[in-house]
Design a protein around this motif. Structure first.
Motif, PDB file in Angstrom:
ATOM      1  N   PRO A  77      18.614   6.849  -4.046  1.00  0.00           N
ATOM      2  CA  PRO A  77      17.152   6.733  -3.938  1.00  0.00           C
ATOM      3  C   PRO A  77      16.690   5.285  -3.806  1.00  0.00           C
ATOM      4  N   PHE A  78      17.330   4.373  -4.530  1.00  0.00           N
ATOM      5  CA  PHE A  78      16.886   2.986  -4.453  1.00  0.00           C
ATOM      6  C   PHE A  78      17.124   2.412  -3.063  1.00  0.00           C
ATOM      7  N   LEU A  79      18.293   2.713  -2.488  1.00  0.00           N
ATOM      8  CA  LEU A  79      18.580   2.182  -1.152  1.00  0.00           C
ATOM      9  C   LEU A  79      17.616   2.756  -0.118  1.00  0.00           C
ATOM     10  N   VAL A  80      17.304   4.047  -0.236  1.00  0.00           N
ATOM     11  CA  VAL A  80      16.361   4.645   0.718  1.00  0.00           C
ATOM     12  C   VAL A  80      14.992   3.985   0.577  1.00  0.00           C
ATOM     13  N   TYR A  81      14.572   3.830  -0.702  1.00  0.00           N
ATOM     14  CA  TYR A  81      13.264   3.229  -0.998  1.00  0.00           C
ATOM     15  C   TYR A  81      13.164   1.810  -0.444  1.00  0.00           C
ATOM     16  N   SER A  82      14.139   0.947  -0.788  1.00  0.00           N
ATOM     17  CA  SER A  82      14.016  -0.440  -0.350  1.00  0.00           C
ATOM     18  C   SER A  82      14.280  -0.560   1.146  1.00  0.00           C
ATOM     19  N   GLY A  83      15.220   0.240   1.654  1.00  0.00           N
ATOM     20  CA  GLY A  83      15.525   0.172   3.080  1.00  0.00           C
ATOM     21  C   GLY A  83      14.331   0.551   3.932  1.00  0.00           C
ATOM     22  N   PHE A  84      13.686   1.648   3.568  1.00  0.00           N
ATOM     23  CA  PHE A  84      12.540   2.116   4.349  1.00  0.00           C
ATOM     24  C   PHE A  84      11.433   1.064   4.388  1.00  0.00           C
ATOM     25  N   LEU A  85      11.093   0.550   3.178  1.00  0.00           N
ATOM     26  CA  LEU A  85       9.987  -0.413   3.132  1.00  0.00           C
ATOM     27  C   LEU A  85      10.359  -1.719   3.824  1.00  0.00           C
ATOM     28  N   LEU A  86      11.617  -2.146   3.675  1.00  0.00           N
ATOM     29  CA  LEU A  86      12.025  -3.402   4.329  1.00  0.00           C
ATOM     30  C   LEU A  86      11.959  -3.274   5.846  1.00  0.00           C
ATOM     31  N   ILE A  87      12.450  -2.151   6.375  1.00  0.00           N
ATOM     32  CA  ILE A  87      12.429  -1.977   7.833  1.00  0.00           C
ATOM     33  C   ILE A  87      10.991  -1.978   8.339  1.00  0.00           C
ATOM     34  N   LEU A  88      10.113  -1.284   7.593  1.00  0.00           N
ATOM     35  CA  LEU A  88       8.699  -1.254   7.983  1.00  0.00           C
ATOM     36  C   LEU A  88       8.112  -2.664   7.989  1.00  0.00           C
ATOM     37  N   TYR A 136       0.821  -1.202   0.000  1.00  0.00           N
ATOM     38  CA  TYR A 136       0.000   0.000   0.000  1.00  0.00           C
ATOM     39  C   TYR A 136       0.857   1.255   0.000  1.00  0.00           C
ATOM     40  N   LEU A 137       1.971   1.215   0.745  1.00  0.00           N
ATOM     41  CA  LEU A 137       2.781   2.429   0.875  1.00  0.00           C
ATOM     42  C   LEU A 137       3.765   2.637  -0.272  1.00  0.00           C
ATOM     43  N   ARG A 138       3.984   1.595  -1.078  1.00  0.00           N
ATOM     44  CA  ARG A 138       5.041   1.640  -2.072  1.00  0.00           C
ATOM     45  C   ARG A 138       4.902   2.821  -3.027  1.00  0.00           C
ATOM     46  N   THR A 139       3.677   3.030  -3.533  1.00  0.00           N
ATOM     47  CA  THR A 139       3.469   4.095  -4.514  1.00  0.00           C
ATOM     48  C   THR A 139       3.796   5.460  -3.919  1.00  0.00           C
ATOM     49  N   ASN A 140       3.391   5.684  -2.678  1.00  0.00           N
ATOM     50  CA  ASN A 140       3.657   6.981  -2.041  1.00  0.00           C
ATOM     51  C   ASN A 140       5.144   7.205  -1.849  1.00  0.00           C
ATOM     52  N   VAL A 141       5.858   6.154  -1.403  1.00  0.00           N
ATOM     53  CA  VAL A 141       7.298   6.298  -1.182  1.00  0.00           C
ATOM     54  C   VAL A 141       8.004   6.603  -2.490  1.00  0.00           C
TER      55      VAL A 141
END
Lengths: 181, 286
Positions: free
Chosen positions: A121-132, A90-95
Motif C-alpha cells: 500500500p505504501f508503494l502504491v500510495y507514494s508511487g501514484f502521487l509522485l508520478i502525478l 489535495y488528492l492525498r487524503t482521498n488516495v
C-alpha cells in the motif's frame, strides 16, 4: 519529539537535500545524450507524503504551497513546483482513504510509513502521487504537448529514480527498533 | 447569507485548493513575461545566502579547473594585448617602437565602451528547460537588469533578477532568449537553444549559399546586448532546411556551462544613449 517540531525539521532537511544535493545531479540513461531527456530526481514531495494521517486537508494544502514556493525560489521556477505540490496535497487524503481498510481518523498520532501501512500500500500510495506530481511539473516546465513522448519518458524516468531515492530515504531515516507496536 | 456560509464551509477545501492553484498559475505566467518577479527567484536574500554557503564549501574542489581556465584566459588576453602593443611582455628585452605625433592625428581614439565586473557563480543549472545561474554580486556592486554576462571563453547569458547582493542570470541554455550572431565571413543569424542537450546550440537563418565548414567559429555581432566579437561556439554540423532554403548550424558552445566558476558582467556605457535615440526615432516614424 513533538510532532510539529519533527515535521518542521523534516521540512528543512528534505528541502536542503533536494536543493543542495539532488538538484546538482543530472542523470541520463544510456550514453545517448541527445535522444533521452536529462532529468533530476525530485524527492521533496516526500515531506507531504509523510505528514500524519489525521492532518486536515487545508493544512496539507498550505504546507504543500509553502513547500513548493520554497523549492521554486531556489530553482527560479516561480510557481511550477508549488502548482504540482498543491495538487498532490489535495488528492492525498482521498488516495489514503481508498488504500487503507479503516477510517483515517482512527489512525490517531500515526504517520504513513512502510511499517504502519505495509510495503505494497505504501508503494502504491507514494508511487501514484509522485508520478502525478512529476507529470504536472514537467508538463508545466516544457509547456507544449507537441512531443508527448518526450514528456512521458522524462516523467517516468524521473519518477522511477525519485521512488528509488524515497525508499532509500525511508530505509535510512526510519527507526528500526520499534517503540510502538 | 446563511446558505452562503454553509456553502463556503462545505467546499472550503476545494475553494482553497483552486485558489492556491490559480495563484501558482498567475505567478508562472508573470514570470514568463520576462519582467519576472524578484521575490521568488534565487536572487532573494534567503536562497542566495544558502547557495553562497554551499558554494563556500564546494568552491575548493573546483580550484584546479578554475586555475586552468584563468591561465588560458590570461594567455588569450596577452596574445590580444601583444597585437596592440609592440612591447612583448614575455621577453625581457624591450622592443619599443616610437609613436610619432603624426600617427596620433590619423587614428581615432576609442574609449572603452564596456565595463567588466568579475563575479563568482554560486549556483548553476544545466538540466532544466530554462537554466539560471546565480552570481554573488548584485545592485550594490553596480549590476543592473539586462546586462550581458560573459565568461573567459564565451557568452553566458543575461541578468534577469537583481537584489542587493545577488543576481540571477538567464543563461543562453534557455528557450526564452535568442542571441544575434555572425559567422567569421560576416553573415548574420540567430543562435538559440533547442532545450535538449547542454552541449549543442543551434544557429538559424543562415542563407544556403554561405559555405560553412565544420569547426568554423561563430561570434556575437553588434546588434545584441552582448559586446561584439565574443566567441559563441564552433560548428559541429550543418543541415539545410528544405522549407525556406536556409541552413541550420549545430554549434558546440565555447563556454563549459557545467563548470562555470567566474564570469564577467559587461555593462554597456552607451546603452542608455543608444536606446533613447532608437526610441525617439521609432516614435517619430509612427
Amino acid at each position: 519529539m513533538n510532532v510539529y517540531i519533527k515535521n518542521i525539521l523534516r521540512f528543512c532537511i528534505i528541502v536542503l537535500l533536494q536543493v543542495l544535493i539532488l538538484n546538482n545531479i543530472t542523470l541520463r540513461w544510456w550514453s545517448d545524450p541527445g535522444g533521452f531527456p536529462v532529468f533530476i530526481p525530485l524527492i521533496y514531495p516526500l515531506f507531504l507524503l509523510l505528514m500524519p494521517f489525521d492532518t486536515p486537508v487545508w493544512l496539507l494544502l498550505i504546507a504543500g504551497f509553502v513547500l513548493g514556493i520554497t523549492v521554486d525560489s531556489f530553482t527560479n521556477t516561480a510557481g511550477m513546483h508549488a502548482c504540482a505540490t498543491v495538487l498532490i496535497a489535495y488528492l492525498r487524503t482521498n488516495v489514503l482513504g481508498a488504500l487503507l481498510p479503516r477510517n483515517l481518523s482512527e489512525y490517531e498520532g500515526l504517520q504513513p510509513s512502510i511499517k504502519n501501512m505495509g510495503w505494497m500500500p505504501f508503494l502504491v500510495y507514494s508511487g501514484f502521487l509522485l508520478i502525478l506530481h512529476h507529470l504536472l511539473f514537467f508538463a508545466l516546465e516544457l509547456w507544449n504537448l507537441s512531443n508527448l513522448g518526450h514528456l512521458l519518458l522524462k516523467t517516468m524516468a524521473s519518477a522511477a529514480t525519485s521512488m528509488l531515492f524515497v525508499i532509500v530515504y525511508l530505509l535510512l531515516f526510519t527507526r528500526q527498533d520499534t517503540s510502538r507496536a | 447569507m446563511r446558505n452562503f456560509i454553509l456553502f463556503i464551509r462545505r467546499f472550503f477545501n476545494l475553494i482553497l485548493f483552486l485558489g492556491l492553484e490559480v495563484t501558482c498559475i498567475v505567478m508562472i505566467q508573470r514570470t514568463n513575461t520576462l519582467q519576472g518577479n524578484d521575490i521568488i527567484s534565487s536572487a532573494n536574500a534567503v536562497s542566495g545566502l544558502v547557495y553562497k554557503k554551499q558554494n563556500d564549501v564546494v568552491y575548493y574542489f573546483g580550484l584546479r579547473k578554475m586555475n586552468d581556465s584563468l591561465q588560458r584566459e590570461n594567455a588569450r588576453l596577452r596574445e590580444m594585448l601583444a597585437s596592440y602593443k609592440s612591447v612583448d611582455t614575455l621577453v625581457d628585452t624591450l622592443a619599443l617602437k616610437k609613436v610619432g605625433i603624426a600617427d596620433t592625428a590619423k587614428h581615432i581614439i576609442r574609449y572603452a565602451q564596456y565595463i567588466y565586473r568579475a563575479a563568482r557563480v554560486i549556483n548553476n543549472s544545466t538540466n532544466s528547460s530554462d537554466n539560471y545561474i546565480t552570481l554573488n554580486r548584485g545592485s550594490a556592486s553596480g549590476i543592473r537588469k539586462n546586462m550581458a554576462v560573459v565568461s573567459g571563453t564565451g557568452i553566458v547569458g543575461r541578468v534577469e533578477h537583481v537584489s542587493a547582493n545577488f543576481a540571477s542570470v538567464l543563461s543562453v541554455l534557455s528557450s526564452k532568449q535568442k542571441v544575434s550572431a555572425k559567422l567569421r565571413v560576416g553573415t548574420n543569424g540567430f543562435v538559440l537553444w533547442e532545450g535538449k542537450n547542454a552541449r549543442v546550440l543551434t544557429m538559424v537563418d543562415v542563407p544556403q549559399q554561405v559555405k560553412v565548414k565544420r569547426g568554423d567559429s561563430v561570434f556575437t555581432n553588434s546588434y545584441s546586448l552582448f559586446p561584439p566579437d565574443i566567441l559563441i561556439g564552433t560548428v559541429i554540423s550543418t543541415e539545410v532546411v528544405k522549407k525556406n532554403t536556409m541552413q541550420r548550424l549545430y554549434l558546440k558552445p565555447s563556454t563549459d556551462f557545467a563548470n562555470l566558476q567566474y564570469v564577467y558582467v559587461a555593462e554597456n556605457k552607451m546603452a542608455v544613449e543608444q536606446r533613447a535615440l532608437e526610441d525617439s526615432a521609432s516614435v517619430k516614424s509612427k
